[in-house]
Motif scaffolding. Structure first.
Motif: not given
Length: 452
Positions: A110-113, A90-96, A76-84, A44-52
């Motif tokens: 550093g993300a809010e979950v 970052c605010i991430f919504v995750i299922s239980d 979320g992890m990929g997006l968070a690294l790029a966000a840093i 997911k790192d690949r597409m997270a950076l591309k989307m950003i």
């Protein structure tokens, strides 16, 4: 000097590794594209950076903005690294149903979950789809990623993953096997590979409880196929726009148990510590083995790292609780092995029925053996208690001996499971095991069901 200017420059160029043990039933050369070598330990790192980067370029994501996304953890992890690196919140919504490790990792960077229930419809306002959309609309200076329908997801794999596999196999790849979730990995990679060679076969791995396989084969979105499942990262109860079914030659479905068992096999037999969807991919690969010949080159993609599943697939107790652990259970001793250290909870004949009710509530059990000074003389279960209470509201202050049923049969530790199962019926809820040291333990219907 050779160095990356920041962590984002280390994304991609992950290795292809030959699999030797878990794929020994397959004649073809099987190569794993091990995406755990990305800095966020997943594909997911690949597409997270591309989307950003694409959102920055067209103004959807502005300086100092907040990135909002519904994620199973890896995106979320990929997006968070790029966000840093780039200075976003970052605010991430995750299922239980996602592992605690995934949630903890996201908070660590550093993300809010925000955690939402799994077992609700996608349109339900409590679902992680709905909550992430609502937060995207309500949060000032925010960008809702929507990886399911965001075209940059698939484009990242068209530009990176596909070309890497083509180059690494020198164009000799004949099959690509991958778990399908948001659809970006399979669609982007497939599009590139089929442009190079239309004969390359693309196989998607789906899970039970997901709609992909039937929809691909029939065009029918069957809501009856949707039910909760344990496997993480693949399968959906929606049809993401990123899943291009025209590029996929077929699907195979893998059970939760097989996914978990084969995830552990990959670690123990190949020395590759990967996540749950990799187990699905390998079992799916084995289910497709008749499609491969000795001259084929099959690439299977491993999405993420096993560290995110230490409390789940790599935990014996978790596996055992779900009946996933490959244990041979033959006797009474085997059946009680998981809880043999617990003390047998019982009641005395002269105790009040209210005591039995409280004890059942305290220990969360459905039945109790009843004793007197001579040993076991009866039993009570929640069904009998309910029936007696309905007919007599004053029952709570009566002694247990007035309503108790027959005592449970007692078997030796060596009693066979088929012998024990015959003793359990509607009239008899449990069996006691003589531990040969003056102590006893209990076997219930639940223990029998768990064993089979």
């Amino acid at each position: 000097m050779k160095y990356a200017k920041n962590i984002l420059e280390t994304i991609g160029n992950t290795p292809l590794v030959q699999l030797n043990s878990v794929t020994k039933e397959i004649d073809a050369l099987v190569l794993a594209k091990v995406e755990t070598f990305n800095p966020g330990n997943s594909v997911k790192d690949r597409m997270a950076l591309k989307m950003i980067e694409d959102a920055e370029a067209d103004g959807r994501l502005k300086p100092g903005g907040t990135i909002i996304e519904g994620t199973s953890g890896n995106t979320g992890m990929g997006l968070a690294l790029a966000a840093i690196v780039k200075g976003y919140k970052c605010i991430f919504v995750i299922s239980d149903k996602q592992s605690k490790e995934k949630m903890d990792i996201l908070r660590a960077v550093g993300a809010e979950v925000i955690v939402c229930p799994t077992n609700v419809e996608p349109e339900d306002p409590r679902s992680y789809y709905s909550v992430s959309k609502r937060l995207g609309a309500e949060t000032p200076n925010s960008w809702y990623v929507n990886q399911y329908d965001n075209p940059s997801n698939a484009i990242a794999h068209y530009e990176q993953t596909g070309p890497e596999i083509w180059e690494q196999t020198e164009g000799k790849i004949t099959h690509f096997v991958v778990g399908v979730g948001t659809g970006g990995t399979v669609s982007g990679t497939a599009k590139f590979l089929k442009e190079q060679n239309p004969d390359i076969k693309i196989w998607g791995v789906d899970t039970y409880g997901s709609v992909f396989k039937k929809y691909h084969e029939t065009g029918v979105f069957d809501e009856n196929e949707i039910y909760p499942y344990i496997t993480e990262g693949i399968g959906e109860d929606i049809l993401p726009k990123n899943v291009d079914f025209s590029l996929i030659d077929g699907f195979t479905k893998v059970t939760d148990k097989d996914a978990a068992v084969y995830t552990r096999k990959i670690a123990k037999e190949e020395g590759i510590f990967v996540g749950n969807s990799a187990g699905s991919a390998i079992k799916g690969l084995l289910q497709l083995k008749e499609h491969f010949t000795k001259d084929d080159v099959v690439v299977v993609l491993f999405h993420d790292h096993g560290s995110r599943y230490v409390g789940k697939m790599f935990n014996d107790d978790w596996m055992r609780d779900r009946g996933f652990l490959e244990e041979e259970i033959k006797t009474a001793a085997d059946l009680i092995n998981n809880h043999k250290e617990r003390v047998l909870v019982s009641a005395q004949t002269e105790e009040l029925i209210s005591h039995a009710i409280e004890r059942m509530k305290e220990y969360k059990i459905s039945q109790l053996p009843v004793k007197d000074v001579n040993g076991f003389v009866g039993s009570v279960d929640e069904t009998d208690l309910l029936h007696h209470y309905i007919s007599d509201k004053n029952i709570a202050n009566k002694p247990i001996k007035e309503i108790m049923g027959k005592p449970y049969p007692i078997v030796k530790k060596t009693a066979k499971i088929d012998e024990i199962s015959k003793l359990i019926s509607k009239e008899n809820e449990a069996v006691l095991v003589d531990l040969e040291n003056g102590n006893h333990h209990i076997i219930t219907k639940y223990d029998i069901i768990s064993a089979i």
